[in-house]
Write an enzyme that holds these catalytic residues in place. Structure first.
Site, mmCIF file in Angstrom:
data_model
loop_
_atom_site.group_PDB
_atom_site.id
_atom_site.type_symbol
_atom_site.label_atom_id
_atom_site.label_comp_id
_atom_site.label_asym_id
_atom_site.label_seq_id
_atom_site.Cartn_x
_atom_site.Cartn_y
_atom_site.Cartn_z
ATOM 1 N N GLU A 82 13.679 30.414 6.438
ATOM 2 C CA GLU A 82 15.040 30.245 5.933
ATOM 3 C C GLU A 82 15.109 29.503 4.603
ATOM 4 O OE1 GLU A 82 16.946 28.392 9.275
ATOM 5 O OE2 GLU A 82 17.465 30.315 10.179
ATOM 6 N N GLU A 113 -3.507 29.157 22.015
ATOM 7 C CA GLU A 113 -3.363 27.765 21.586
ATOM 8 C C GLU A 113 -4.542 26.893 21.994
ATOM 9 O OE1 GLU A 113 -0.849 25.283 24.727
ATOM 10 O OE2 GLU A 113 0.266 27.034 24.024
#
Length: 272
Positions: A82, A113
């Site tokens: 953004e 992960e």
């Protein structure tokens, strides 16, 4: 320093969730959520240090990296994505990395992960260096993908930060500036996309917004460098130009904006 306590995994303060009415579920979730901004407020001194470091590095030509797995990784990618449209920054200056790569943005990637080495490998693909800042995001503060990356960064003299929701987490030990937003157990036991995720989103909003203001991407309270990527933003930008320059002709202000490419450039061009 007290021993590490995984508060994010503690049992919910509520029982019989499956017996609650919809209203009871919503009221209780809302009640829990009210702890989040209070927890964020307690972490402001650390957030301030992190913002100052990032702004200084970016003004000197550095970049900001967010790293995480699952919800934490997605929140970092969201915040990074953004920045260009909101503040007119070039793509590639704020970068979000997630364990498992692009596939993991929409669905879980098994065991992604758990590698201590992969995070650093992913950073090296972007030629990370001492001009940059790397922030690890992990609700538990125990994600190997993130911890391994931060450890390698510090060994290479790269500034590091972290955002966790447990106090004194292993991840925090590998961060130059550790932000710990302790929101307590989740409404659904261990579901850290809830309060922990909300806390992380608030902190990321604070970091990126404050950094963009500090490096000059905001004038007064306006997004004068935003990309004019749709008609809504063109209209918003046109009204900014009208207000800033005292122009009453909407079409004239709109033409000036579109010719210049941003509110800031339009205002500067008109005044030059």
């Amino acid at each position: 320093m007290s021993a590490f306590e995984k508060i994010t995994e503690q049992e919910s303060n509520y029982h019989g969730l499956d017996k609650m009415s919809v209203n009871e579920i919503l009221v209780n979730i809302n009640q829990e959520d009210q702890e989040v901004p209070r927890a964020v407020a307690r972490a402001i001194p650390q957030i301030e240090k992190l913002v100052t470091t990032i702004a200084d590095k970016m003004l000197a030509g550095g970049r900001l990296f967010y790293m995480g797995a699952g919800t934490s990784g997605r929140l970092g990618i969201l915040d990074a994505s953004e920045i260009p449209p909101t503040y007119g920054m070039p793509y590639g200056l704020v970068i979000g990395l997630i364990a498992g790569g692009e596939e993991a943005i929409q669905k879980a990637v098994e065991n992604a992960e758990d590698s201590f080495e992969q995070g650093w490998k992913d950073l090296k693909k972007h030629f990370v260096n001492s001009k940059d800042v790397v922030i690890g995001i992990a609700a538990s503060g125990t994600t190997p993908y993130v911890i391994g990356a931060l450890k390698a960064c510090r060994e290479q003299g790269i500034s590091t930060g972290s955002i966790a929701c447990n106090p004194h987490s292993p991840m925090s030990e590998h961060a130059d500036i550790a932000v710990e937003v302790v929101v307590g157990p989740e409404f659904v036991t261990g579901s850290t996309r809830m309060k922990s995720g909300t806390a992380q989103k608030l902190v990321l909003n604070m970091i990126s917004t404050a950094v963009m203001i500090q490096i000059g991407r905001v004038d007064d309270n306006k997004m004068v460098n935003m990309q004019l990527s749709n008609e809504k933003l063109v209209d918003r930008g046109t009204r900014m130009v009208m207000e800033e320059l005292g122009i009453t002709d909407y079409d004239k202000a709109r033409a000036l904006l579109l010719q210049s490419g941003s509110v800031k450039k339009a205002v500067d061009a008109f005044r030059s």
